[in-house]
Design an enzyme around this catalytic site. Structure first.
Site, mmCIF file in Angstrom:
data_model
loop_
_atom_site.group_PDB
_atom_site.id
_atom_site.type_symbol
_atom_site.label_atom_id
_atom_site.label_comp_id
_atom_site.label_asym_id
_atom_site.label_seq_id
_atom_site.Cartn_x
_atom_site.Cartn_y
_atom_site.Cartn_z
ATOM 1 C CG ASP A 1 2.946 -86.208 -15.934
ATOM 2 O OD1 ASP A 1 3.805 -85.426 -16.391
ATOM 3 O OD2 ASP A 1 1.890 -85.833 -15.367
ATOM 4 C CG ASP B 1 1.156 -92.965 -11.356
ATOM 5 O OD1 ASP B 1 2.173 -92.784 -12.042
ATOM 6 O OD2 ASP B 1 0.902 -92.319 -10.322
ATOM 7 C CD GLU C 1 -1.831 -86.415 -12.427
ATOM 8 O OE1 GLU C 1 -2.156 -85.487 -11.668
ATOM 9 O OE2 GLU C 1 -0.775 -87.062 -12.310
ATOM 10 C CD GLU C 2 -2.114 -91.443 -13.914
ATOM 11 O OE1 GLU C 2 -1.553 -90.788 -13.031
ATOM 12 O OE2 GLU C 2 -1.632 -91.609 -15.072
ATOM 13 C CG ASP D 1 -3.121 -86.746 -8.852
ATOM 14 O OD1 ASP D 1 -2.193 -85.960 -8.538
ATOM 15 O OD2 ASP D 1 -2.919 -87.864 -9.387
ATOM 16 C CG LEU E 1 -0.092 -93.056 -6.560
ATOM 17 C CD1 LEU E 1 1.134 -92.276 -6.145
ATOM 18 C CD2 LEU E 1 -0.873 -93.457 -5.330
ATOM 19 C CG ASP E 2 0.213 -85.246 -5.505
ATOM 20 O OD1 ASP E 2 0.536 -84.668 -6.549
ATOM 21 O OD2 ASP E 2 0.605 -84.866 -4.387
ATOM 22 C CD GLU F 1 -2.015 -82.509 -9.595
ATOM 23 O OE1 GLU F 1 -1.915 -81.665 -10.507
ATOM 24 O OE2 GLU F 1 -1.083 -83.292 -9.297
#
Ligand code: AFP
Length: 332
Positions: free
Chosen positions: A72, A78, A101-102, A121, A123-124, A280
């Site tokens: 992504d 983010d 997630e990052e 996560d 920043l969703d 998530e």
């Protein structure tokens, strides 16, 4: 005329800090480490909320030209959110590791011999940032499996969602709210910027067993599995409302409040589904089940899936009990 303080600041319920302390005293099975961990997560969301409320003014719009492990494109916000949560969690002794997630791999804190692992996560809803639409943060808290004072292992992270000690999300919407469960019900707190703290506004949230709202990316309708197409056609026939906000947290919160179902089936771009089990789905499945809802990958409850990898993706069907169960009846 002199204003009364309560004219400026509404009569506020218990703060998040007060509520967490009282809840832990009321339910001794809640680990003593949970209140400081959850307070830290809430504290980390405050500077992010500040930035979110003035993105264009602080140069935080747009991408930063990099991609995360899942491929992504990473937005500036983010990484700011990721850095903020990791930095704050590194400052408390209770946490020994974070998965985000990052970040491809487990982030460990050598000086922290804590017993707890955070899945995040940061920043969703990144595609909503430049559209000035709702975004959120999703988090889970696990106790490590391997002995304290030893190096963190994969097994400490790859735990089923049933093992979560706490989970929740922050929704940066028309107001900023912090919703969590420590497995004794679901509670929501609204941020009061004038005070710089979260205050109880939604105690004992219950997800309605039925709803008339469904959230799905209709653009993929033609490639959805047949049973999904049949379910969506039934929603349309029954006059349900289609609402899809581009941020799972925002759709989920609507359904937690009013009833509804969120669906992210397998697609050609994401044959295993798009949402990450550890980062998530597990957190929102924990909140959903605590509030009387249901979360499934179409074959089994999300919380029972044994993760094989940090960034593993799964199909996600989550929301009102009767709506998800009606969908699952079409699987067979
Ligand atoms: P981003 O954070 O990359 O925008 O992804 C958000 C998300 O994980 C979830 O919050 C949305 O419901 C979903 O993806 C949107 O995915 P589509 O754009 O494929 O519908």
């Amino acid at each position: 005329m002199q204003k009364n303080p309560s004219d400026i600041i509404p009569d506020l319920g218990p703060s998040l800090a007060q509520f967490l302390q009282e809840e832990q005293q009321q339910f001794p099975d809640i680990h003593k480490a949970l209140p400081p961990i959850l307070r830290t997560i809430a504290a980390a969301s405050k500077p992010i909320n500040e930035v979110v409320r003035k993105l264009g003014l602080v140069g935080m719009m747009g991408g930063q030209g990099t991609y995360n492990f899942s491929g992504d494109a990473q937005q500036k916000l983010d990484m700011t959110a990721h850095d903020c949560f990791v930095h704050m969690l590194a400052t408390i002794k209770e946490v020994c590791a974070v998965v985000s997630e990052e970040e491809e791999t487990i982030i460990t804190f050598p000086n922290n011999y804590g017993n707890y692992v955070i899945a995040l996560d940061p920043l969703d809803g990144s595609s909503n940032i430049d559209a000035n639409a709702a975004i959120g943060t999703i988090f889970s808290v696990y106790q490590r499996c391997s002995p304290q004072y030893t190096p963190v292992q994969q097994e400490d992270v790859l735990q089923t969602g049933e093992k979560q000690l706490a989970a929740g999300y922050i929704l940066y919407g028309t107001s900023t709210i912090f919703v969590y469960t420590a497995c004794h019900g679901v509670h929501g707190f609204t941020y009061e910027p004038a005070v710089g703290a979260f205050f109880l506004t939604h105690q004992g949230m219950q997800m309605p067993h039925d709803g008339v709202s469904y959230a799905i990316n209709d653009g993929y309708f033609d490639i959805f599995p047949g049973y999904i197409q049949r379910y969506i056609r039934r929603c349309r026939r029954d006059g349900y409302t289609a609402r899809y906000m581009g941020a799972l947290v925002a759709d989920f919160h609507r359904h937690l409040s009013q009833g509804g179902i969120y669906l992210y089936p397998p697609t050609h771009k994401n044959p295993e589904g798009r949402l990450r089990l550890m980062l998530e789905c597990n957190a929102l499945a924990c909140v959903a089940e605590q509030a009387g809802g249901v979360a499934s990958n179409g074959q089994q409850a999300i919380l029972t899936i044994q993760p094989q990898a940090i960034h593993q993706r799964v199909p996600l069907y989550i929301g009102s009990k009767n709506m998800v169960q009606a969908l699952l009846e079409k699987v067979v």
